[in-house]
Design a protein around this motif. Structure first.
Motif, PDB file in Angstrom:
ATOM      1  N   GLU A   1      -5.166  -0.314   6.011  1.00 12.55           N
ATOM      2  CA  GLU A   1      -6.274   0.581   6.344  1.00 12.55           C
ATOM      3  C   GLU A   1      -5.758   1.957   6.783  1.00 12.55           C
ATOM      4  OE1 GLU A   1      -9.567  -0.045   6.034  1.00 12.55           O
ATOM      5  OE2 GLU A   1      -9.110  -2.033   5.199  1.00 12.55           O
ATOM      6  N   ASP A   2      -4.459   2.190   6.611  1.00 17.55           N
ATOM      7  CA  ASP A   2      -3.858   3.440   7.080  1.00 17.55           C
ATOM      8  C   ASP A   2      -4.165   4.577   6.109  1.00 17.55           C
ATOM      9  OD1 ASP A   2      -2.338   5.536   7.972  1.00 17.55           O
ATOM     10  OD2 ASP A   2      -0.419   4.496   7.907  1.00 17.55           O
ATOM     11  N   VAL A   3      -5.156   5.401   6.439  1.00 17.27           N
ATOM     12  CA  VAL A   3      -5.470   6.564   5.611  1.00 17.27           C
ATOM     13  C   VAL A   3      -5.417   7.842   6.460  1.00 17.27           C
ATOM     14  CG1 VAL A   3      -6.793   5.389   3.818  1.00 17.27           C
ATOM     15  CG2 VAL A   3      -7.952   6.075   5.922  1.00 17.27           C
ATOM     16  N   GLY A   4      -4.495   7.852   7.418  1.00 13.39           N
ATOM     17  CA  GLY A   4      -4.329   9.020   8.266  1.00 13.39           C
ATOM     18  C   GLY A   4      -3.530  10.115   7.581  1.00 13.39           C
TER      19      GLY A   4
ATOM     20  N   ARG B   1     -11.029  20.349   3.244  1.00 13.42           N
ATOM     21  CA  ARG B   1     -10.949  18.923   3.571  1.00 13.42           C
ATOM     22  C   ARG B   1      -9.530  18.418   3.312  1.00 13.42           C
ATOM     23  NH1 ARG B   1     -14.916  15.899   6.260  1.00 13.42           N
ATOM     24  NH2 ARG B   1     -14.563  13.700   5.886  1.00 13.42           N
ATOM     25  N   ASN B   2      -9.038  17.581   4.183  1.00 11.78           N
ATOM     26  CA  ASN B   2      -7.835  16.796   3.923  1.00 11.78           C
ATOM     27  C   ASN B   2      -8.212  15.328   3.933  1.00 11.78           C
ATOM     28  OD1 ASN B   2      -6.554  19.274   5.775  1.00 11.78           O
ATOM     29  ND2 ASN B   2      -5.380  18.743   3.953  1.00 11.78           N
ATOM     30  N   PHE B   3      -7.593  14.554   3.088  1.00 10.15           N
ATOM     31  CA  PHE B   3      -7.875  13.115   3.057  1.00 10.15           C
ATOM     32  C   PHE B   3      -6.664  12.379   2.513  1.00 10.15           C
ATOM     33  CE2 PHE B   3      -9.135  14.700  -1.089  1.00 10.15           C
ATOM     34  CZ  PHE B   3      -8.735  13.723  -1.978  1.00 10.15           C
ATOM     35  N   SER B   4      -6.683  11.073   2.673  1.00  7.29           N
ATOM     36  CA  SER B   4      -5.624  10.207   2.153  1.00  7.29           C
ATOM     37  C   SER B   4      -6.236   8.999   1.465  1.00  7.29           C
ATOM     38  CB  SER B   4      -4.709   9.717   3.283  1.00  7.29           C
ATOM     39  OG  SER B   4      -4.026  10.783   3.881  1.00  7.29           O
ATOM     40  N   GLY B   5      -5.497   8.459   0.520  1.00 11.01           N
ATOM     41  CA  GLY B   5      -5.911   7.231  -0.142  1.00 11.01           C
ATOM     42  C   GLY B   5      -4.722   6.300  -0.291  1.00 11.01           C
ATOM     43  N   LEU B   6      -5.000   5.025  -0.529  1.00  5.76           N
ATOM     44  CA  LEU B   6      -3.951   4.019  -0.706  1.00  5.76           C
ATOM     45  C   LEU B   6      -3.926   3.519  -2.140  1.00  5.76           C
ATOM     46  CD1 LEU B   6      -4.476   1.902   2.530  1.00  5.76           C
ATOM     47  CD2 LEU B   6      -2.681   3.586   2.113  1.00  5.76           C
TER      48      LEU B   6
ATOM     49  N   PRO C   1       0.843  -1.206   0.000  1.00  2.44           N
ATOM     50  CA  PRO C   1       0.000   0.000   0.000  1.00  2.44           C
ATOM     51  C   PRO C   1       0.876   1.254   0.000  1.00  2.44           C
ATOM     52  CG  PRO C   1      -0.597  -1.510   1.790  1.00  2.44           C
ATOM     53  CD  PRO C   1       0.720  -1.956   1.258  1.00  2.44           C
ATOM     54  N   ARG C   2       0.576   2.168  -0.882  1.00  2.00           N
ATOM     55  CA  ARG C   2       1.311   3.442  -0.952  1.00  2.00           C
ATOM     56  C   ARG C   2       0.318   4.568  -0.660  1.00  2.00           C
ATOM     57  NH1 ARG C   2       5.426   4.044  -5.703  1.00  2.00           N
ATOM     58  NH2 ARG C   2       6.521   2.657  -4.257  1.00  2.00           N
ATOM     59  N   ILE C   3       0.560   5.273   0.452  1.00  2.00           N
ATOM     60  CA  ILE C   3      -0.391   6.287   0.893  1.00  2.00           C
ATOM     61  C   ILE C   3      -0.131   7.619   0.189  1.00  2.00           C
ATOM     62  CG2 ILE C   3       0.990   7.110   2.872  1.00  2.00           C
ATOM     63  CD1 ILE C   3      -1.669   7.253   4.448  1.00  2.00           C
ATOM     64  N   GLY C   4      -1.203   8.306  -0.147  1.00  2.00           N
ATOM     65  CA  GLY C   4      -1.120   9.638  -0.738  1.00  2.00           C
ATOM     66  C   GLY C   4      -2.059  10.581  -0.013  1.00  2.00           C
ATOM     67  N   GLU C   5      -1.535  11.712   0.437  1.00  4.04           N
ATOM     68  CA  GLU C   5      -2.334  12.695   1.165  1.00  4.04           C
ATOM     69  C   GLU C   5      -2.704  13.862   0.243  1.00  4.04           C
ATOM     70  OE1 GLU C   5      -0.669  13.366   5.307  1.00  4.04           O
ATOM     71  OE2 GLU C   5       0.946  12.182   4.409  1.00  4.04           O
ATOM     72  N   TYR C   6      -3.823  14.506   0.542  1.00  4.99           N
ATOM     73  CA  TYR C   6      -4.354  15.560  -0.321  1.00  4.99           C
ATOM     74  C   TYR C   6      -4.895  16.748   0.469  1.00  4.99           C
ATOM     75  CZ  TYR C   6      -4.624  12.091  -4.159  1.00  4.99           C
ATOM     76  OH  TYR C   6      -4.352  11.148  -5.106  1.00  4.99           O
TER      77      TYR C   6
END
Length: 476
Positions: free
Chosen positions: A275-278, A305-310, A221-226
């Motif tokens: 499940e890490d979308v912090g 809004r801030n959010f993250s996806g994997l 999983p590679r997390i990306g924040e926005y």
């Protein structure tokens, strides 16, 4: 016994389920979550890439270009948002200009139309808010933006209109091959028997594949924040603005969304927790640092809004599509990091053909049902609004003032196939709570409408997954 079990309701599972529903098949769509499109599909950049970035000869290159060409018509068919806006890759030095040349040549090799390298003066004519430090840019005219979760929901909905069934909160914990069929065991103990399986489980796809096949692969999983900015920042660009990519991805982009907001991101960090979308302060600082390099005038105080996806990073280095070599009837649609969203329509067609060929003697339906159109009240003329309200007065009551969403629209998406059952589910389907106040005013009213329409108590309505309660009881 069913013909096809599709595991996953992200853009991949949704697209192939809809394609398969064009055939005389008994289809069951499974997802471990409480709604459709709750994984990567609900948290990404929403870009339909042109196809110049993927390496020549790869599945990514093949399906990106083919999928891009299908998007406009597909979104019209299923009534999902799409705008062809074009994209720019900026070069800030002569060294980076060399990378633009590489991407340009690769794009031509991949068959990408409408590509050109433009100079600084032309960039400023087209995109006046882009940094004057950019010396050149690669322009791709076929790039676009969509609403990824809206598209996935509409695809599942259309599949269900054509006979597919949907089972949510249905996590597959074991897969066995028993003779000519598969036995799927769900977390709740339920057993499902199916002739074929499509593994479209996103960041969990390797776990499912490795249950049944010795041809294993690994998903990281590679997390990306926005950042998601208010529409008042929408004047900054109408396109997609990239910088030269790195080995970790396409880098920090700035783009206008399908609904007029500005999005900036994503970061790129590998994580172990699927499940890490912090979000992190480090991630926010990185986005700001790189985004203002592209467009200096971004005002991050307009963040709503801030959010993250994997993203599903496969150790194969490419998409994984097709039947497992050692397990007949088990099909993978995996490792679909970017440009997965762009590629999904084309991948779905090819995989559906593989499944139909495997099953044998399957005919296409003579009367495939198209999606029922959604009423976007704010887009209607005054005369059309009056006519709609005359038929259903609920369209005359605005519930979400930020996005101008009516009660009629909310009721509609509750009662459609794959209808919304949660506060966030309604937000994804027709956008109440997606505006500046993020549901601060309309949230309680949407909750009341959900309870009324579903004949539930107010405290039965959850935000997203099971147990994500909003109310715990009365205070007086």
């Amino acid at each position: 016994m069913i013909d096809v079990a599709v595991i996953g309701t992200g853009i991949m599972g949704a697209a192939v389920a809809r394609e398969l529903s064009k055939y005389e098949l008994n289809i069951l769509i499974l997802d471990k979550d409480n709604d459709v499109s709750c994984g990567t599909t609900k948290a990404n950049s929403a870009i339909v890439h042109a196809g110049y970035d993927a390496k020549e000869g790869s599945l990514m290159a093949k399906y990106n270009v083919a999928g891009n060409a299908m998007y406009e018509e597909l979104c019209k068919e299923v009534d999902a948002p799409f705008r062809k806006v074009g994209s720019y890759v900026l070069a800030f030095s002569e060294k980076e200009r060399e990378h633009l040349e590489l991407l340009y040549k690769r794009g031509l090799s991949n068959g990408v139309p409408e590509l050109e390298i433009i100079e600084a003066e032309e960039i400023q004519k087209r995109e006046p808010h882009v940094s004057k430090e950019a010396v050149a840019a690669l322009y791709a005219g076929t790039a676009g933006i969509t609403g990824p979760w809206e598209l996935a929901i509409k695809l599942v909905e259309n599949a269900m209109e054509n006979g597919a069934e949907l089972k949510l909160n249905a996590e597959v914990v074991n897969i066995e091959k028993v003779g000519e069929y598969f036995k799927l065991t769900l977390k709740n103990g339920e057993i499902i028997e199916t002739k074929t399986v499509i593994n479209a489980a996103g960041v969990y796809a390797d776990i499912l594949n490795n249950m049944i096949s010795k041809k294993t692969f690994k998903i990281t999983p590679r997390i990306g924040e926005y950042y998601l900015l208010d529409k008042v920042q929408g004047y900054l660009t109408d396109s997609v603005i990239f910088q030269c990519p790195t080995e970790m991805g396409k880098g920090i982009l700035v783009a206008k969304t399908a609904h007029g907001n500005i999005i900036a991101g994503p970061t790129a960090s590998d994580v172990e927790d699927r499940e890490d979308v912090g979000n992190t302060q480090e991630g926010f600082d990185t986005i700001k640092q790189f985004a203002v390099k592209s467009i200096k005038d971004i005002n991050f105080r307009d963040n709503i809004r801030n959010f993250s996806g994997l993203r599903a990073e496969a150790d194969t280095g490419d998409f994984i599509l097709g039947e497992a070599e050692d397990v007949k009837g088990f099909f993978n649609m995996a490792g679909t990091k970017s440009p997965g969203l762009s590629s999904a329509p084309a991948m779905a067609i090819d995989l559906a053909e593989m499944v139909v060929k495997s099953l044998g003697n399957i005919s296409k339906k003579e009367n495939f049902i198209k999606n029922k159109k959604h009423i976007y009240f704010i887009e209607l003329s005054p005369e059309e609004k009056a006519e709609v309200i005359k038929k259903d007065p609920r369209y005359g009551r605005i519930i979400c003032r930020c996005e101008n969403i009516t009660e009629g629209e909310i009721v509609d998406v509750i009662h459609r196939k794959a209808g919304g059952r949660t506060l966030n589910g309604i937000k994804r389907r027709c956008r109440p709570g997606a505006g500046r106040c993020q549901g601060g005013f309309c949230g309680p009213r949407v909750q009341e409408i959900l309870a009324r329409e579903l004949n539930l108590k107010l405290d039965d309505i959850v935000l997203e997954e099971k147990g994500s309660y909003i109310l715990t009881g009365e205070t007086k």
